[in-house]
Design a protein around this motif. Structure first.
Motif: not given
Length: 433
Positions: A336-365
């Motif tokens: 997911m992080h390589y093919f979707i977030i880096e390749k398709a969305l253009g957020i390099p792997g080295k920047d993903q950990r601190q990226s302001e564009h990525i947040s997390f949620d455990r609830s599908f709803s």
């Protein structure tokens, strides 16, 4: 060798503990601002020790702790013990009641390179610094981290099952989980726990920042104490242990939300994904999580108007360029992080950990709601990580992508505390431990 020790826990006095549910709180890294405000209203709630307020929170926690001890708000148990902790819970959509069985004690704070305690995630320095300051000032553990050991024969469960028949606390927590605590004082049983764990490798499931703070504090103290023998309190850490072989060990998925990404365009993203993924539109976005369940390298993409199931083409895995061993390369989250977030969305792997564009949620709803209400541009829905995958990655010496696992349920604060202050840590002369 994994060295564990029973603890002389600090617990609320018998009058206060009649309402133990009013004194418990969520862990520091999952408690919400709303929960904090409500819990702070109770002068004796454990939140004041685990997440203290003020401009100098560690000093505030220290002063409060000393006052609680002096006033008899908390009392130290007379005998060292193993504390048995069971959590009864249900999962959404299932009638089954699960019971995660475990026990709490001290363990030596082993450095990562000793390969006794293995991590599966990296820590964020700012979060570790906060925990170090608190531990250094109070010399007190307000909650156990979560460690995993493996035992296919369930040797320790018979002792735990016997102890839990006479619980000392029972309450329902903020997760809707029934938490039950019991105690083992029997010397023979405690010795069995000590002997059994000593040849085990422990996987740190939850609490990486708190464990890291113990490592840093131990190192600082050893630098000051040239004549240290190794059995001082600062060498130890409070941990809750559960068996990886139990069917009641649950890991929930953590989905990714994409926010405020410049030049965001749904059609362009789908076009970029077509090279590596099989893409199928999903008419009913409310069942997107069900359509990917149990399928390797399958993800759900939620947009405001559309939803898609995407699954990596098997041959595409060879295109993954990150220098990871196969145990990490083949994880859903790595894909997911390589093919979707880096390749398709253009957020390099080295920047993903601190990226302001990525947040997390455990609830599908919640993900569905946020995308529909324009609180997020899109959501990437994923499956849970298996315990076998966690084991394989840990033993490979590598770590997983951030926010890979959410072991459920979380332990709670307030049932007991442990001190590593020398005069409170040392076992009484009448104890064999």
């Amino acid at each position: 060798m994994a060295e564990i020790k029973p603890i002389r826990a600090w617990r609320y006095n018998s009058e206060l503990s009649k309402n133990i549910g009013d004194l418990t709180s969520p862990l520091f890294d999952v408690v919400s601002d709303k929960q904090r405000k409500a819990l702070y209203q109770n002068d004796f709630n454990s939140i004041h020790i685990s997440v203290p307020e003020g401009p100098d929170p560690s000093q505030r926690a220290y002063e409060l702790l000393e006052r609680w001890k002096a006033d008899g708000i908390i009392l130290q148990d007379k005998l060292p013990a193993i504390y048995v902790y069971y959590q009864y819970f249900r999962m959404s959509g299932s009638p089954k009641e699960y019971c995660r069985k475990g026990f709490i004690c001290h363990i030596k704070a082993y450095d990562w390179n000793e390969n006794v305690i293995l991590r599966h995630e990296n820590t964020i320095p700012t979060a570790v610094n906060d925990r170090i300051a608190l531990l250094e000032k109070t010399q007190f553990h307000s909650s156990p981290t979560h460690g995993l050991y493996s035992d296919q024969n369930f040797e320790l469960e018979k002792y735990m099952d016997e102890a839990i028949l006479a619980p000392i606390y029972e309450t329902e927590d903020y997760q809707g989980v029934r938490d039950v605590l019991a105690v083992i004082h029997d010397g023979h049983a405690i010795t069995r726990f000590i002997d059994f764990i000593q040849d085990k490798t422990i996987i740190l499931a939850d609490g990486h920042h708190r464990y890291e703070s113990s490592l840093v504090y131990r190192k600082r103290m050893l630098e000051k104490s040239q004549d240290a023998k190794g059995d001082e309190g600062f060498n130890y850490h409070l941990m809750y242990f559960t068996n990886t072989e139990s069917d009641d060990l649950r890991i929930l998925p953590t989905h990714r939300l994409i926010n405020s990404l410049p030049s965001f365009n749904e059609d362009e993203i789908i076009n970029r994904l077509q090279e590596d993924f099989i893409i199928k539109p999903v008419d009913d976005s409310t069942i997107l999580n069900e359509t990917i369940a149990g399928k390797q390298w399958a993800f759900g993409l939620l947009f405001k108007e559309n939803a898609y199931k995407v699954r990596l083409k098997p041959e595409a895995i060879e295109k993954l360029r990150w220098p990871f061993p196969k145990e990490v390369r083949r994880l859903d989250l790595t894909v997911m992080h390589y093919f979707i977030i880096e390749k398709a969305l253009g957020i390099p792997g080295k920047d993903q950990r601190q990226s302001e564009h990525i947040s997390f949620d455990r609830s599908f709803s919640d993900c569905l709601k946020k995308v529909i209400q324009n609180e997020a541009q899109m959501a990437i829905i994923t499956n849970e990580v298996s315990i076998e995958e966690v084991k394989q990655v840990c033993h490979s010496g590598y770590t997983m992508p951030q926010k890979s696992t959410y072991f459920y349920p979380k332990v709670i604060c307030g049932f007991l505390y442990s001190s590593i202050k020398e005069e409170e840590f040392t076992s009484p002369i009448y104890s064999p431990f």
